[in-house]
Design a protein around this motif. Structure first.
Motif, PDB file in Angstrom:
ATOM      1  N   VAL A 269       0.834  -1.205   0.000  1.00 47.47           N
ATOM      2  CA  VAL A 269       0.000   0.000   0.000  1.00 47.47           C
ATOM      3  C   VAL A 269       0.869   1.255   0.000  1.00 47.47           C
ATOM      4  O   VAL A 269       0.603   2.228  -0.730  1.00 47.47           O
ATOM      5  CB  VAL A 269      -0.950  -0.002   1.213  1.00 47.47           C
ATOM      6  N   VAL A 270       1.929   1.246   0.798  1.00 50.22           N
ATOM      7  CA  VAL A 270       2.841   2.395   0.850  1.00 50.22           C
ATOM      8  C   VAL A 270       3.537   2.596  -0.497  1.00 50.22           C
ATOM      9  O   VAL A 270       3.648   3.720  -0.996  1.00 50.22           O
ATOM     10  CB  VAL A 270       3.877   2.207   1.976  1.00 50.22           C
ATOM     11  N   VAL A 271       3.987   1.504  -1.095  1.00 48.59           N
ATOM     12  CA  VAL A 271       4.666   1.600  -2.395  1.00 48.59           C
ATOM     13  C   VAL A 271       3.741   2.183  -3.446  1.00 48.59           C
ATOM     14  O   VAL A 271       4.120   3.071  -4.221  1.00 48.59           O
ATOM     15  CB  VAL A 271       5.181   0.211  -2.832  1.00 48.59           C
ATOM     16  N   VAL A 272       2.512   1.701  -3.499  1.00 49.51           N
ATOM     17  CA  VAL A 272       1.550   2.199  -4.484  1.00 49.51           C
ATOM     18  C   VAL A 272       1.230   3.669  -4.243  1.00 49.51           C
ATOM     19  O   VAL A 272       0.968   4.414  -5.189  1.00 49.51           O
ATOM     20  CB  VAL A 272       0.266   1.340  -4.436  1.00 49.51           C
ATOM     21  N   SER A 273       1.272   4.106  -2.981  1.00 50.19           N
ATOM     22  CA  SER A 273       0.945   5.492  -2.648  1.00 50.19           C
ATOM     23  C   SER A 273       2.088   6.464  -2.925  1.00 50.19           C
ATOM     24  O   SER A 273       1.888   7.678  -2.876  1.00 50.19           O
ATOM     25  CB  SER A 273       0.549   5.588  -1.167  1.00 50.19           C
ATOM     26  N   THR A 274       3.267   5.952  -3.196  1.00 46.66           N
ATOM     27  CA  THR A 274       4.428   6.804  -3.420  1.00 46.66           C
ATOM     28  C   THR A 274       4.347   7.479  -4.792  1.00 46.66           C
ATOM     29  O   THR A 274       4.029   6.830  -5.779  1.00 46.66           O
ATOM     30  CB  THR A 274       5.724   5.975  -3.346  1.00 46.66           C
ATOM     31  N   PRO A 275       4.604   8.788  -4.871  1.00 49.41           N
ATOM     32  CA  PRO A 275       4.575   9.461  -6.179  1.00 49.41           C
ATOM     33  C   PRO A 275       5.628   8.889  -7.116  1.00 49.41           C
ATOM     34  O   PRO A 275       6.749   8.608  -6.698  1.00 49.41           O
ATOM     35  CB  PRO A 275       4.858  10.927  -5.833  1.00 49.41           C
ATOM     36  N   ARG A 276       5.248   8.723  -8.367  1.00 52.64           N
ATOM     37  CA  ARG A 276       6.157   8.077  -9.318  1.00 52.64           C
ATOM     38  C   ARG A 276       7.404   8.906  -9.576  1.00 52.64           C
ATOM     39  O   ARG A 276       8.440   8.375 -10.002  1.00 52.64           O
ATOM     40  CB  ARG A 276       5.424   7.832 -10.622  1.00 52.64           C
ATOM     41  N   GLU A 277       7.304  10.227  -9.322  1.00 51.98           N
ATOM     42  CA  GLU A 277       8.477  11.077  -9.562  1.00 51.98           C
ATOM     43  C   GLU A 277       9.584  10.865  -8.534  1.00 51.98           C
ATOM     44  O   GLU A 277      10.735  11.232  -8.778  1.00 51.98           O
ATOM     45  CB  GLU A 277       8.053  12.552  -9.559  1.00 51.98           C
ATOM     46  N   ALA A 278       9.261  10.274  -7.394  1.00 51.93           N
ATOM     47  CA  ALA A 278      10.267  10.024  -6.351  1.00 51.93           C
ATOM     48  C   ALA A 278      11.036   8.754  -6.687  1.00 51.93           C
ATOM     49  O   ALA A 278      10.890   7.718  -6.012  1.00 51.93           O
ATOM     50  CB  ALA A 278       9.588   9.929  -4.988  1.00 51.93           C
ATOM     51  N   VAL A 279      11.853   8.835  -7.714  1.00 53.04           N
ATOM     52  CA  VAL A 279      12.576   7.652  -8.199  1.00 53.04           C
ATOM     53  C   VAL A 279      13.469   7.069  -7.106  1.00 53.04           C
ATOM     54  O   VAL A 279      13.569   5.847  -6.950  1.00 53.04           O
ATOM     55  CB  VAL A 279      13.399   8.014  -9.446  1.00 53.04           C
ATOM     56  N   TRP A 280      14.099   7.938  -6.344  1.00 53.98           N
ATOM     57  CA  TRP A 280      15.016   7.477  -5.296  1.00 53.98           C
ATOM     58  C   TRP A 280      14.293   6.621  -4.250  1.00 53.98           C
ATOM     59  O   TRP A 280      14.875   5.713  -3.668  1.00 53.98           O
ATOM     60  CB  TRP A 280      15.669   8.676  -4.618  1.00 53.98           C
ATOM     61  N   ALA A 281      13.001   6.943  -4.003  1.00 52.62           N
ATOM     62  CA  ALA A 281      12.254   6.209  -2.982  1.00 52.62           C
ATOM     63  C   ALA A 281      12.112   4.742  -3.358  1.00 52.62           C
ATOM     64  O   ALA A 281      12.222   3.853  -2.501  1.00 52.62           O
ATOM     65  CB  ALA A 281      10.874   6.842  -2.786  1.00 52.62           C
TER      66      ALA A 281
END
Length: 253
Positions: free
Chosen positions: A34-46
């Motif tokens: 759920v956390v991964v899916v919620s992460t903005p795609r622009e945050a490549v480093w995340a």
């Protein structure tokens, strides 16, 4: 809840990850996804940090990288879909190696690949460290609807039985000289599928009657109770909580 069949994804071990109660691991994997899916795609480093977290779990569970990567091949169809997105999506275009690609398509492909790969990796790690029977007990402990747990249990228990039935039917066809070699044989294969469905349905009826005669009233008895201590919940929460911190950083930066 006696579906104790071993499965190909499971890798026997005596690590701290293997020892965690199944419902702790299920909750941790679900929250992580759920956390991964919620992460903005622009945050490549995340997404790179998420991969490092999963690598740490794999190391703690002593799951070899080759074992993990081989079982992640199920993701290949999604990879093929993602590769096509930059070519078919509309909007602003950029030139990459002489090819005109859509900017939104590139971001979409990255979004599918990054989140899909991490989700599949988390699922494979869960299956690699938890037996099927334990997973069912964990789902029951998490209060999943009992009917769904029973359906999953019977699917696991009788999946091999149905596969063996199909194998015997295939051997019987070949022993009579049949080899499927083209469209003209699709009718025979369709009849085989129909016969397999009828046999499976009849077997299900016999199993149900046998269960009713033994006192089945809509719920299965719980033979093993699984419980978790606060320390075990805290240990399982390390992965999703760390991922949540990374996700929040991704939204703020």
């Amino acid at each position: 809840m006696g579906a104790g069949h071993a499965h190909k994804l499971f890798r026997h071990g005596h690590t701290s990850v293997h020892a965690l109660p199944p419902h702790c691991k299920l909750a941790a994997a679900f929250c992580f996804v759920v956390v991964v899916v919620s992460t903005p795609r622009e945050a490549v480093w995340a997404f790179g940090l998420y991969a490092v977290l999963l690598a740490g779990v794999a190391a703690a569970a002593r799951i070899p990288a080759a074992f993990l990567l081989k079982r992640m091949l199920i993701e290949v169809p999604f990879v093929a879909f993602a590769v096509l997105m930059p070519f078919v999506a509309q909007g602003e275009r950029v030139e990459v190696l002489g090819m005109s690609l859509s900017v939104s398509g590139l971001w979409g492909a990255w979004n599918v690949l990054a989140k899909g790969t991490l989700g599949v990796a988390a699922s494979v790690l869960l299956a690699s460290t938890t037996e099927l029977r334990a997973l069912l007990l964990g789902l029951q402990q998490l209060k999943l609807p009992p009917l769904l747990v029973q359906i999953a249990s019977f699917m696991i228990r009788y999946g091999d039985v149905i596969s063996d039935e199909l194998r015997r039917m295939t051997i019987a066809r070949r022993s009579r000289g049949f080899e499927a070699s083209g469209v003209r044989h699709w009718g025979v294969l369709a009849k085989t599928a129909g016969a397999l469905f009828i046999r499976s349905y009849e077997r299900g009826e016999r199993v149900y009657l046998a269960m009713v005669s033994r006192g089945y009233a809509g719920s299965m008895p719980v033979i093993d109770e699984v419980s978790a201590t606060r320390a075990q919940w805290a240990y399982a929460a390390v992965l999703p909580v760390t991922a949540l911190a990374v996700c929040l950083m991704g939204w703020t930066l």
